[in-house]
Scaffold this motif. Structure first.
Motif, mmCIF file in Angstrom:
data_model
loop_
_atom_site.group_PDB
_atom_site.id
_atom_site.type_symbol
_atom_site.label_atom_id
_atom_site.label_comp_id
_atom_site.label_asym_id
_atom_site.label_seq_id
_atom_site.Cartn_x
_atom_site.Cartn_y
_atom_site.Cartn_z
ATOM 1 N N SER A 93 24.501 24.345 34.179
ATOM 2 C CA SER A 93 24.355 23.845 32.927
ATOM 3 C C SER A 93 23.407 22.598 33.733
ATOM 4 C CB SER A 93 24.832 23.321 31.814
ATOM 5 O OG SER A 93 25.525 24.803 31.335
ATOM 6 N N GLU A 94 23.903 21.832 34.764
ATOM 7 C CA GLU A 94 23.685 20.810 34.567
ATOM 8 C C GLU A 94 21.772 20.762 35.633
ATOM 9 O OE1 GLU A 94 21.788 16.532 34.104
ATOM 10 O OE2 GLU A 94 24.076 17.555 33.596
ATOM 11 N N SER A 95 22.184 22.120 36.283
ATOM 12 C CA SER A 95 20.992 22.747 37.493
ATOM 13 C C SER A 95 19.859 23.315 36.461
ATOM 14 C CB SER A 95 21.185 23.746 38.120
ATOM 15 O OG SER A 95 21.612 24.790 37.449
ATOM 16 N N VAL A 96 20.036 23.484 35.467
ATOM 17 C CA VAL A 96 18.822 24.496 34.289
ATOM 18 C C VAL A 96 18.186 23.055 34.022
ATOM 19 C CG1 VAL A 96 18.565 25.712 32.200
ATOM 20 C CG2 VAL A 96 20.307 26.401 33.340
ATOM 21 N N LYS A 97 19.072 21.509 33.094
ATOM 22 C CA LYS A 97 18.543 20.349 32.866
ATOM 23 C C LYS A 97 17.803 20.413 33.704
ATOM 24 C CE LYS A 97 21.738 19.552 30.074
ATOM 25 N NZ LYS A 97 23.258 18.394 29.682
ATOM 26 N N THR A 98 17.559 19.635 35.087
ATOM 27 C CA THR A 98 17.223 19.458 36.019
ATOM 28 C C THR A 98 15.789 20.234 36.361
ATOM 29 O OG1 THR A 98 19.178 18.242 37.515
ATOM 30 C CG2 THR A 98 17.392 18.961 38.668
ATOM 31 N N ALA A 99 15.991 21.965 36.665
ATOM 32 C CA ALA A 99 15.108 22.781 36.067
ATOM 33 C C ALA A 99 13.703 22.075 36.352
ATOM 34 C CB ALA A 99 15.579 23.627 36.662
ATOM 35 N N VAL A 100 14.257 22.306 34.547
ATOM 36 C CA VAL A 100 13.420 22.174 33.234
ATOM 37 C C VAL A 100 12.741 21.088 33.615
ATOM 38 C CG1 VAL A 100 13.517 21.947 30.641
ATOM 39 C CG2 VAL A 100 14.646 23.225 31.566
ATOM 40 N N ARG A 101 13.249 19.626 34.036
ATOM 41 C CA ARG A 101 12.895 18.465 33.802
ATOM 42 C C ARG A 101 11.940 18.844 35.351
ATOM 43 N NH1 ARG A 101 17.117 16.119 34.555
ATOM 44 N NH2 ARG A 101 17.058 15.262 36.166
ATOM 45 N N VAL A 102 12.307 18.908 36.408
ATOM 46 C CA VAL A 102 10.848 18.666 37.380
ATOM 47 C C VAL A 102 9.791 19.692 37.243
ATOM 48 C CG1 VAL A 102 11.103 19.999 39.992
ATOM 49 C CG2 VAL A 102 12.870 18.618 39.190
ATOM 50 N N ALA A 103 10.050 21.209 36.630
ATOM 51 C CA ALA A 103 8.803 22.049 36.267
ATOM 52 C C ALA A 103 7.560 21.285 35.101
ATOM 53 C CB ALA A 103 9.645 23.177 36.050
ATOM 54 N N GLU A 104 8.476 20.604 34.249
ATOM 55 C CA GLU A 104 7.532 19.841 32.979
ATOM 56 C C GLU A 104 6.865 18.980 33.156
ATOM 57 O OE1 GLU A 104 10.412 18.627 30.802
ATOM 58 O OE2 GLU A 104 10.211 19.867 28.823
ATOM 59 N N ASN A 105 7.668 18.613 34.922
ATOM 60 C CA ASN A 105 6.037 17.334 34.693
ATOM 61 C C ASN A 105 5.113 17.976 36.332
ATOM 62 O OD1 ASN A 105 7.886 14.915 34.027
ATOM 63 N ND2 ASN A 105 9.264 14.861 36.189
ATOM 64 N N ILE A 106 5.577 18.868 36.762
ATOM 65 C CA ILE A 106 5.011 19.298 37.527
ATOM 66 C C ILE A 106 3.731 20.621 36.972
ATOM 67 C CG2 ILE A 106 4.093 21.521 39.650
ATOM 68 C CD1 ILE A 106 5.437 18.333 40.137
ATOM 69 N N LYS A 107 4.340 20.992 36.032
ATOM 70 C CA LYS A 107 3.714 22.214 34.726
ATOM 71 C C LYS A 107 2.859 23.551 36.311
ATOM 72 C CE LYS A 107 2.310 19.345 31.444
ATOM 73 N NZ LYS A 107 3.284 18.132 31.893
ATOM 74 N N PRO A 108 4.068 23.883 37.009
ATOM 75 C CA PRO A 108 3.109 25.100 37.693
ATOM 76 C C PRO A 108 3.043 26.186 36.942
ATOM 77 C CG PRO A 108 5.715 25.152 37.137
ATOM 78 C CD PRO A 108 5.701 23.791 36.850
ATOM 79 N N HIS A 109 2.458 27.638 37.498
ATOM 80 C CA HIS A 109 1.717 28.712 36.634
ATOM 81 C C HIS A 109 2.615 29.301 36.427
ATOM 82 C CE1 HIS A 109 -1.698 26.578 38.941
ATOM 83 N NE2 HIS A 109 -2.259 27.308 38.199
ATOM 84 N N ALA A 110 4.126 29.442 37.008
ATOM 85 C CA ALA A 110 4.972 30.229 36.905
ATOM 86 C C ALA A 110 6.305 29.369 37.312
ATOM 87 C CB ALA A 110 4.858 31.858 37.438
ATOM 88 N N VAL A 111 7.933 29.277 36.937
ATOM 89 C CA VAL A 111 8.825 29.337 37.354
ATOM 90 C C VAL A 111 9.851 30.826 37.880
ATOM 91 C CG1 VAL A 111 8.515 27.334 36.555
ATOM 92 C CG2 VAL A 111 10.110 29.380 35.426
ATOM 93 N N GLU A 112 10.549 31.283 39.107
ATOM 94 C CA GLU A 112 11.144 32.210 39.531
ATOM 95 C C GLU A 112 12.792 31.697 39.454
ATOM 96 O OE1 GLU A 112 11.373 34.508 43.730
ATOM 97 O OE2 GLU A 112 10.541 33.083 43.861
ATOM 98 N N VAL A 113 13.124 31.783 38.703
ATOM 99 C CA VAL A 113 14.486 31.410 38.706
ATOM 100 C C VAL A 113 15.575 32.228 39.333
ATOM 101 C CG1 VAL A 113 14.825 30.370 36.432
ATOM 102 C CG2 VAL A 113 15.345 33.056 36.753
#
Length: 207
Positions: free
Chosen positions: A131-151
């Protein structure tokens, strides 16, 4: 007025989603992951594959690969963390953009940022282990705003996929731990937009 703004925001987000899924994925749910130059021809010929993800090799082979992929009117995304000889910095991103690479995959936020500045398609790879890695992943991607994410792995629970999509409002790709056609269909059924895989028999899955 508030309701109109919410609707407008939804339409904008959907437009961005569709742009990546249409232009990069070619509206296909399957992306071909390849690790060797020798695997490229098969991916190019495959009728269900539009996006090809290069997960290995070195920079010396890139020009020839780019030329073939562009001639086929498909898309080549280079996992910059895994391909040897590419500088892991702004200059490295500038170089591969000049060479004709259309997009990158990376786990590194700084490379994702540089790639966006270069006008490349950016897929940020996120490893989900708890669960913690989900929060971290979302926070990082929100800052970068990539075109897509791959989980990774693609077999994460449905509620995690829903939480990521709700938070980021981006296309979500899934990679790893998929072996059968039913695995792929189950993953897409959970809400993942497309999968990336090196398993040839999964390139044939009709969705």
């Amino acid at each position: 007025m508030k309701n109109i703004l919410i609707i407008d925001l939804f339409l904008v987000v959907r437009g961005k989603d569709m742009e990546f899924l249409t232009k990069v994925m070619g509206q296909s749910h399957i992306g071909a992951a390849i690790r060797r130059v020798e695997d490229l021809e098969e991916a190019i010929r495959h009728p269900r594959v539009h996006a090809i993800f290069l997960l290995g090799g070195d920079i010396n082979y890139l020009p020839g690969m780019i030329k073939k992929v562009r001639a086929s009117e498909k898309m080549l995304l280079t996992h910059i963390d895994l391909v040897e000889g590419i500088g892991k910095d702004r200059a490295g991103l500038h170089l591969i953009k000049r060479m004709g690479v259309q997009g990158i995959v990376t786990t590194k936020s700084n490379l994702a940022k540089f790639a966006k500045e270069e006008g490349l398609w950016v897929v940020q790879r996120l490893f989900i282990v708890d669960s913690e890695s989900v929060k971290t992943a979302v926070r990082v991607a929100e800052n970068i705003k990539p075109h897509a994410v791959e989980v990774l792995p693609a077999t994460i629970p449905q509620y995690v996929i829903q939480d990521i999509k709700k938070s980021l409002r981006l296309p979500v790709l899934g990679g790893g731990l998929l072996k059968t056609e039913s695995d792929v269909k189950e993953t897409i059924g959970k809400g993942i937009d497309a999968i990336t895989t090196s398993l040839r028999h999964l390139w044939n899955v009709a969705l």
